[in-house]
Design a protein around this motif. Structure first.
Motif: not given
Length: 243
Positions: A188-193
């Protein structure tokens, strides 16, 4: 109109005489620049309260809005709820310069942060179906608008027309915190990045496209609003001398 007469005299006189005329024109340009800055301060207050047909936009709130779009094999539909955008009134005037000789206005506005919070539901289709919902936060930090408005004045009618409205946006940083893009926190964090990088590149690397698009959109709208008014009429409306 005083400024128009001064410009005409400036073009007709020799170099030394032109210098004498240019100074009062420049002084008047600075005066109008200050008036516009004062007007923006009034607009800042009206953004918080609303006035007549102008709704309150600071903050900008929306309880519910469905959406749907499709591009090729990708499609998405859903809704956003409890949408709040803050920061539209948090601008600083960096540059506001009216050049009466060259008939243009140079400006630069900086927004410390324009941020959005909302609840979302989305159904995505791209060879497979994916449904997601949750809270979302996004912010454009150090968002800068720098541009130039060029105008013309009719020789006889003195009617003002906008020739071009060019603005180049840039953003210092994008913050994205969208819940449930993935059920795994690290993904989820990577997708937000990915979202942050995409928005940053879209804004900062496509300034010419955005500028041309806004020019084609805003210029005719401005001319419709101006109608057959002259520059002195516009200044009179700004200063409250005319309705």
């Amino acid at each position: 109109m005083k400024s128009f007469v001064l410009i005409a005299v400036l073009l007709a006189l020799g170099h030394c005489q032109a210098a004498e005329v240019a100074e009062p024109v420049a002084v008047e340009g600075r005066s109008i620049s200050s008036t516009i800055v004062d007007l923006l301060e009034v607009v800042r207050v009206l953004m918080e309260t609303g006035y007549g047909p102008m709704p309150k936009v600071a903050p900008l709130e929306m309880k519910h809005r469905p959406f749907k779009f499709s591009t090729g094999e990708f499609s998405a539909s859903g809704e956003i709820n409890d949408f709040v955008m803050e920061g539209l009134n948090g601008f600083e005037v960096i540059i506001m310069e009216v050049d009466l000789i060259r008939s243009r206005v140079d400006f630069e506005l900086n927004f410390g942060s324009i941020n959005i919070t909302t609840q979302y539901e989305v159904d995505v289709g791209s060879g497979y179906r994916m449904k997601r919902s949750g809270g979302a936060y996004m912010a454009l930090e150090d968002f800068n608008l720098k541009g130039r408005i060029s105008y013309s004045l009719g020789v006889i009618s003195k009617q003002m027309k906008i020739k071009s409205f060019l603005v180049n946006p840039t953003v210092g940083n994008v913050a994205s915190e969208i819940e449930n893009l993935s059920k795994y926190r690290i993904f989820n964090r990577k997708l937000n990045e990915v979202v942050e990088e995409f928005i940053t590149l879209t804004i900062n690397d496509n300034t010419d496209f955005v500028s041309n698009y806004l020019n084609e959109l805003v210029t005719p709208l401005c001319n419709d609003l101006i109608g057959d008014r002259s520059l002195s009429d516009i200044i009179g409306i700004i200063t409250g001398a005319k309705n």
